[in-house]
Design an enzyme around this catalytic site. Structure first.
Site, PDB file in Angstrom:
ATOM      1  N   HIS A  98       7.539 -41.709  15.022  1.00  0.00           N
ATOM      2  CA  HIS A  98       6.349 -42.320  15.627  1.00  0.00           C
ATOM      3  C   HIS A  98       5.649 -43.126  14.540  1.00  0.00           C
ATOM      4  CE1 HIS A  98       6.522 -39.848  19.341  1.00  0.00           C
ATOM      5  NE2 HIS A  98       7.097 -38.971  18.537  1.00  0.00           N
ATOM      6  N   ASN A 142       5.344 -44.588  22.358  1.00  0.00           N
ATOM      7  CA  ASN A 142       4.032 -44.056  22.786  1.00  0.00           C
ATOM      8  C   ASN A 142       2.901 -44.565  21.888  1.00  0.00           C
ATOM      9  OD1 ASN A 142       4.850 -42.432  20.615  1.00  0.00           O
ATOM     10  ND2 ASN A 142       3.682 -40.677  21.348  1.00  0.00           N
ATOM     11  N   HIS A 174      14.492 -33.569  20.290  1.00  0.00           N
ATOM     12  CA  HIS A 174      13.950 -32.361  19.632  1.00  0.00           C
ATOM     13  C   HIS A 174      14.199 -31.066  20.411  1.00  0.00           C
ATOM     14  CE1 HIS A 174      10.822 -33.685  22.302  1.00  0.00           C
ATOM     15  NE2 HIS A 174      10.194 -34.444  21.443  1.00  0.00           N
ATOM     16  N   ASP A 201      11.262 -36.502  14.292  1.00  0.00           N
ATOM     17  CA  ASP A 201      10.055 -36.547  15.128  1.00  0.00           C
ATOM     18  C   ASP A 201       8.825 -36.758  14.235  1.00  0.00           C
ATOM     19  OD1 ASP A 201       8.322 -36.552  17.254  1.00  0.00           O
ATOM     20  OD2 ASP A 201       8.508 -34.411  17.707  1.00  0.00           O
TER      21      ASP A 201
HETATM   22 ZN   LIG Z   1       8.675 -35.598  21.965  1.00  0.00          ZN
END
Ligand SMILES: [Zn+2]
Lengths: 442, 307
Positions: A67, A99, A237, A310
Site C-alpha cells: 500500500h 485503496n 494474505h 502487505d
Molecule cells: Zn488486505
C-alpha cells in the site's frame, strides 16, 4: 539518463540463485546497458564492480502486495517513499493496492501511479486496479481501461468483494486479459467491530474478534467461483489453517488458485495483542500458533507459492490511538528479508532458493510481468543479499515515511546489501558505490 | 494498577487487608486521613460513570488529596487530539495519579507508556475493572469469612463485561470456583480455558452457588442481536424470588451497579435480604482508598524528598 549512459556492472564472487533457471552457484554476474549479460560477461572493463563474496545474488525481489497511500494519504507514504522503502528491503518491483483516495479504478488513476513510479526512480511500481467502481463492491470497474493504464491485476483489497455475483463476473471478465483477481478474503458480516483474531485471546482481552471462519468461508466461496468461471483467483494474505487446506484442495482439483502469505502471519500470533500495542493490529489479524504452523506448512509444500508483505504504512499519530481506533497494518518492506530468514530459513522450513522463488519468478508469473529472473537479456533488476549480517531493527532508520512495525528492537540476520534496478545501482548498504571502484566488502 | 490479571494473590490480599482498615475509618466521625496531602488525583473519564467517579473522588478526598475531574467522550476530543495528548496535558498540570475510564480495552495500558503519573484503571471497555473486582472480593470475604472453596456464579453478559474479567482473575487467584452462566452468545466457550465452568441454564447452576454476581447487560458494547429480546433474556436469567429459592439459603447476591431492575433482577431481590448491593458501594470506597494509599507509597518512593 538514456540506456547508453547505464554502466557496465560486474558482481563478483556471489552465490547466484535464480530459481527461474534452476541456478545456484558461485560466480560473476555481468550487467550492461540495463540488461543481464550471458555468463562470461563482456570484453570490456566493468565501470562498477560489486564484491559479492559471501553474499547472495538473486533476481530483484518482487512484492505484489503493498500500500503506497498516494493519492490521498501522503502523510503515511508516497509512491516515492514507498518505492524507496522497497529498495531498502531488497525489493525492486512492487504492485500497489488500489485503496487510495480516490481509488485506482480508472485508466487515468493507473497512469498516475505509473508516472509517479517513474519519476521516483526507485523500485518499479505496478498499479493493481480496483475490481469494482469506487471499491464499493457494486459494479465492475473499467478493467480493460485499467489494463491500458498499466494495471497488472485487480483487487478491492482493504475490503473483500463481498457480493458473490460481482466476484463471479470479475473472475469471468478478467479472463479476456488473462489477469488475476486478488481477493482479501473475509465475510464482512462476521468481522463487524473486530480488532483481532476471535478466540481465547480476544475473549481474555475484551476486544472484538474476527473469526478465522470469516476468512475460510470466503476462500471456499471464491475457489468455487474460480472453478465455475475458469478465472484466476489469488488469495491475499492467507492467515488461517483451514484456508490453507482449502487452497491445497482447490489446487489438487485443478482450479486456478494461488495464495500469498505475509511475514507477520508466520512469525507472530494473537498473543502479541496482550501488550495492547496497535503495531500488532492487522487485517487479517494475527492468528493462533496452529494457524501459523499451517501457513508455514503451506509455504513448505508449495500450496502458498508467494511471499508478500502487505506493506501498510500509517503515520505515527494514527497508530498511537486506542486499539479499536488505530488503523490496521504494518510497514512490511524493510523487514521482509530478516523476518523471513528468522522464521522460515533459520528453522529449516525453507531454503534460500525456495524463498527466492516465492519472491521472484512466482509473483512475476502471477502478474504476467517480465521480471523475476537473471536470464541473459532480462531487465537487470538484481538484489544482493548479505545473509549473514546481524542487525537490530530500528524503525527510525526506515526509508518508509511511517514507523509502524511490531519488530522494533528485534535482533535479526540478513539484509539487502546492494539493489540494482534496470541496470542502475539504486541502493547500497555497504557504502557509496564509486564508478570503477569496488566498494569495501562487508 | 491496570488489572487483576497482573496482580499476584499476595498483592490482592494486601489490598483487601488495607481496605478493611480503611473501612473502619469510614465508621469514625472524622473521616479524613492525611496520607495523600498535597497530591493531585485526576479522574480522567472518557465514558460516563457517575458512581465510579464519585467513589474515586470521595476516596481521594478522605486521603486529603486534591481531586479534579476531566470528563469527555472520545468523540468530543478536538480533531487530531488523542487521548494521550489529553493525558499529557493533565500530567503537565501536576497530576500524580490518573484514574482512567475508557471505552477501549488497553487504553490505560497505552497511557501508562506515555505518562509517568500513576494510572488506575477505572474500567477499560470489556477488559477489566480492577477496583470493582476488588470490592466484590472484599464484599464476599466480609460476608462469608473466606473466598477459598466458595462457588461463585457470574450471571449474564460475560462477553462484554469488564467486571466479569476482573472477578474471574481475582476469584480464581483466591481459590474460588467460578461458574459463568448466560446465553451462549454472551458466554464464550473459550472462557473454560481460564479455568471456569461455562453453563447456559441458570437453574442448574443456582443450587451449587454460595455467591451469585448478577452482571448488567452491556447494551452499549454489543454489536446487537445477541439475544432475541430483553423479555426473553429476563425469562431465562433474571434473578427473581423463585430462583433465589432454588439457591442455598445463605446465598450472597452481588450486582455491580447500575442495575437494570426488571431485567437482570427484580426489585424485591435487589432490595431483599440476600442482596449485598449497598455493602458493595461502601466497600468500593474502602478499596479505592486502599489502592490510592498503596500507590502513594510508591509516589513517595520516587519523590525527591524521599531521597
Ligand atoms: Zn488486505
Amino acid at each position: 539518463m538514456g540506456k547508453l549512459a547505464l554502466p557496465t556492472i560486474q558482481i563478483t564472487g556471489g552465490r547466484i540463485i535464480d530459481p527461474a533457471q534452476g541456478l545456484d552457484h558461485v560466480g560473476d554476474l555481468w550487467i550492461s546497458r540495463g540488461r543481464i549479460l550471458p555468463t562470461g560477461g563482456v570484453n570490456e572493463e566493468a565501470e562498477v564492480v560489486i564484491d559479492a563474496r559471501g553474499k547472495i545474488v538473486c533476481p530483484g525481489l518482487i512484492d505484489l502486495h503493498v500500500h503506497l497511500r498516494e493519492p490521498g494519504n501522503e502523510e503515511d507514504e508516497t509512491i516515492a517513499t514507498g518505492a524507496a522503502s522497497a529498495l531498502a528491503g531488497g525489493v525492486t518491483s512492487v504492485a500497489c493496492m488500489p485503496n487510495t483516495i480516490p481509488p485506482i479504478d480508472t485508466q487515468a488513476a493507473a497512469e498516475f501511479v505509473v508516472l509517479q513510479g517513474q519519476r521516483a526512480r526507485q523500485a518499479n511500481v505496478y498499479p493493481v486496479g480496483a475490481v469494482s467502481k469506487g471499491r464499493k463492491g457494486e459494479e465492475l470497474a473499467a478493467l480493460g481501461q485499467l489494463v491500458a493504464g498499466g494495471a497488472v491485476a485487480f483487487t478491492d483489497d482493504g475490503a473483500p468483494v463481498a457480493n458473490a455475483g460481482l466476484m463471479r463476473r470479475a473472475l469471468e471478465y478478467s479472463k479476456m486479459f488473462d489477469l488475476v483477481i486478488m481477493q482479501h478474503c473475509q465475510v464482512p458480516e462476521l468481522t463487524v467491530g473486530g480488532v483481532m483474531n476471535e478466540g481465547f485471546e480476544s475473549m481474555r482481552l475484551g476486544l472484538g474478534g474476527m473469526p478465522a471462519a470469516a476468512e475460510d468461508i470466503m476462500v471456499a466461496r471464491d475457489i468455487r467461483l474460480a472453478e465455475i468461471t475458469g478465472g484466476r483467483l489469488h488469495i491475499q494474505h492467507i492467515s488461517t489453517a483451514r484456508s490453507v487446506e482449502l487452497v491445497r484442495e482447490g489446487k489438487a482439483r485443478g482450479i486456478k488458485v494461488t495464495a500469498e502469505a505475509c511475514p507477520h502471519h508466520f512469525s507472530l500470533t494473537d498473543e502479541c495483542l496482550r501488550t495492547f500495542d496497535s503495531n500488532f493490529k492487522m487485517n487479517p489479524p494475527l492468528r493462533t500458533a496452529a494457524d501459523v504452523e499451517a501457513v508455514i506448512e503451506g509455504l513448505k509444500d508449495g500450496t502458498i507459492e508467494i511471499l508478500a508483505t502487505d506493506h501498510a504504512p500509517h503515520a505515527r499519530e494514527k497508530k498511537m490511538r486506542e486499539l479499536d481506533q488505530a488503523p490496521f497494518g504494518i510497514v512490511g518492506l524493510e523487514t521482509l528479508i530478516p523476518i523471513t530468514v528468522k522464521t522460515l530459513i533459520e528453522p529449516g522450513h525453507l531454503t534460500w532458493p525456495e524463498v527466492i522463488r516465492k519472491l521472484t519468478i512466482n509473483p512475476a508469473e502471477l502478474l504476467r510481468i517480465p521480471k523475476g529472473t537473471l536470464r541473459p537479456g532480462a531487465d537487470a533488476d538484481v538484489t544482493v543479499i548479505d545473509a549473514s549480517t546481524t542487525w537490530t531493527i530500528d524503525p527510525t532508520q526506515f526509508r518508509s515515511k511511517s514507523r509502524n512495525t511490531p519488530y522494533a528492537g528485534w535482533e535479526v540476520r540478513g539484509r539487502a546489501h546492494t539493489v540494482i534496478v534496470g541496470g542502475e545501482v539504486r541502493y547500497t548498504l555497504g557504502g557509496i558505490v564509486r564508478e570503477g571502484v569496488a566498494p569495501a566488502a562487508g | 494498577m491496570l488489572g487483576l490479571e497482573e496482580l499476584s494473590r499476595e498483592e490482592i490480599l494486601a489490598i483487601l487487608d488495607t481496605a478493611e482498615s480503611f473501612a473502619e475509618i469510614s465508621n469514625r466521625s472524622r473521616k479524613k486521613v492525611p496520607a495523600l496531602q498535597g497530591r493531585i488525583v485526576f479522574n480522567l473519564f472518557f465514558e460516563n460513570s457517575t458512581r465510579t467517579r464519585t467513589s474515586f473522588s470521595l476516596a481521594a478526598k478522605r486521603l486529603s488529596a486534591d481531586t479534579q475531574d476531566f470528563t469527555a467522550s472520545v468523540s468530543s476530543l478536538s480533531k487530531g487530539e488523542t487521548f494521550i495528548d489529553t493525558a499529557k496535558n493533565i500530567e503537565a498540570m501536576g497530576a500524580d495519579v490518573m484514574v482512567v475510564r475508557h471505552p477501549t480495552p488497553g487504553a490505560p495500558h497505552l497511557l501508562s507508556q506515555h505518562v509517568s503519573s500513576s494510572i488506575i484503571n477505572a474500567g477499560d471497555g470489556a477488559h477489566e475493572h480492577p477496583t470493582q473486582g476488588l470490592l466484590d472480593l472484599m464484599t464476599i470475604r466480609k460476608a462469608k469469612g473466606r473466598i477459598e472453596g466458595l462457588t461463585v456464579g457470574l450471571v449474564g453478559d460475560i462477553a462484554h463485561s469488564r467486571v466479569a474479567r476482573s472477578n474471574i482473575w481475582g476469584l480464581l487467584k483466591l481459590g474460588a470456583k467460578v461458574i459463568l452462566c448466560g446465553p451462549p452468545t454472551l458466554v464464550p466457550k473459550a472462557m473454560e480455558r481460564l479455568g471456569c465452568e461455562v453453563a447456559y441454564r441458570l437453574e442448574d447452576v443456582l443450587p451449587r452457588c454460595d455467591v451469585v454476581n448478577v452482571l448488567r447487560i452491556q447494551f452499549e458494547r454489543q454489536q446487537g442481536g445477541m439475544f432475541p429480546s430483553v423479555g426473553e433474556y429476563s425469562q431465562f436469567y433474571m434473578m427473581n424470588q423463585e430462583r433465589v429459592r432454588m439457591a442455598k439459603p445463605d446465598l450472597l447476591l452481588l450486582a455491580p451497579g447500575p442495575i437494570n431492575r426488571g431485567v437482570e433482577l427484580t426489585p424485591e431481590v435487589a432490595d431483599g435480604p440476600h442482596s449485598a448491593i449497598l455493602d458493595q458501594v461502601k466497600n468500593g470506597l474502602a478499596v479505592r482508598m486502599a489502592v490510592l494509599y498503596l500507590l502513594s507509597g510508591k509516589l513517595d518512593a520516587r519523590s525527591p524528598a524521599a531521597e
